[in-house]
Scaffold this active site. Structure first.
Site, PDB file in Angstrom:
ATOM      1  N   GLU A  12     -10.062 -64.528-101.705  1.00 53.53           N
ATOM      2  CA  GLU A  12     -10.164 -65.951-101.379  1.00 53.53           C
ATOM      3  C   GLU A  12     -11.575 -66.474-101.621  1.00 53.53           C
ATOM      4  OE1 GLU A  12      -8.973 -63.413 -99.524  1.00 53.53           O
ATOM      5  OE2 GLU A  12      -7.844 -64.197 -97.825  1.00 53.53           O
ATOM      6  N   HIS A  38     -13.847 -60.697-100.914  1.00 51.87           N
ATOM      7  CA  HIS A  38     -12.419 -60.915-100.715  1.00 51.87           C
ATOM      8  C   HIS A  38     -11.918 -61.895-101.774  1.00 51.87           C
ATOM      9  CE1 HIS A  38     -12.125 -59.705 -96.183  1.00 51.87           C
ATOM     10  NE2 HIS A  38     -12.951 -58.912 -96.853  1.00 51.87           N
ATOM     11  N   CYS A  75     -12.488 -65.438 -94.327  1.00 52.53           N
ATOM     12  CA  CYS A  75     -11.902 -66.245 -95.390  1.00 52.53           C
ATOM     13  C   CYS A  75     -11.304 -67.542 -94.862  1.00 52.53           C
ATOM     14  CB  CYS A  75     -10.863 -65.432 -96.149  1.00 52.53           C
ATOM     15  SG  CYS A  75     -11.612 -64.059 -97.058  1.00 52.53           S
ATOM     16  N   CYS A 110      -8.285 -63.436 -93.416  1.00 57.88           N
ATOM     17  CA  CYS A 110      -9.015 -62.955 -92.242  1.00 57.88           C
ATOM     18  C   CYS A 110      -9.881 -64.096 -91.682  1.00 57.88           C
ATOM     19  CB  CYS A 110      -9.894 -61.775 -92.633  1.00 57.88           C
ATOM     20  SG  CYS A 110     -11.260 -62.229 -93.739  1.00 57.88           S
TER      21      CYS A 110
END
Length: 159
Positions: free
Chosen positions: A61, A59, A92, A89
């Site tokens: 992040e 992801h 993260c 999410c």
């Protein structure tokens, strides 16, 4: 690392995250982009790479935190602000707690998986050892639009 000398705004940094989201869309990745900033300097910029790397943890992040940690030679990001186009999410949001990030700025909410108030509220839970400040809704419409356009094109290609 980018620093233009003048103080930059949340909107300017979010535009950099949006540029990363557009790169992701061009690569067939879910268009989410992020930048990590210390002071007025962009330390790391990235976008989702899950499809390319076949890695569920890739992801945006997490990628900027990893890149910044490598560049700065430390894992504590207590002086950092992360800008991301979509509300993080659970994974993260938790990683940003563990990295001791100072502040998170995001574009649009994620009603299906958002963990900063939409579905869960990780940071405001009160039981974790670190809390970071949250600024939602920066360039919200633009951040939402890049996702909506991407998924509409994806649906049309499946038909």
């Amino acid at each position: 690392m980018m620093n233009n000398g003048a103080h930059r705004t949340d909107e300017e940094f979010m535009r950099l995250a949006l540029a990363e989201a557009h790169k992701a869309a061009g690569e067939g990745e879910t268009p989410i982009g992020a930048v990590l900033v210390v002071g007025n300097t962009v330390i790391a910029a990235s976008h989702n790479m899950r499809e390319t790397w076949q890695d569920p943890c890739a992801h945006a992040e997490l990628l900027v935190v990893r890149e910044a940690s490598a560049k700065l030679g430390r894992w504590r990001m207590s002086d950092a602000t992360v800008y991301v186009t979509l509300e993080p999410c659970l994974m993260c949001s938790g990683a940003l707690v563990l990295a001791r990030v100072n502040r998170l700025v995001y574009g649009c909410r994620d009603p299906k998986a958002g963990a900063l108030g939409s579905v869960y509220d990780v940071v405001r839970d009160g039981r974790l050892n670190h809390v970071y400040r949250i600024t939602p809704g920066i360039l919200e419409a633009e951040c939402r639009d890049v996702l909506q356009v991407f998924f509409e094109k994806l649906r049309q290609s499946v038909r």
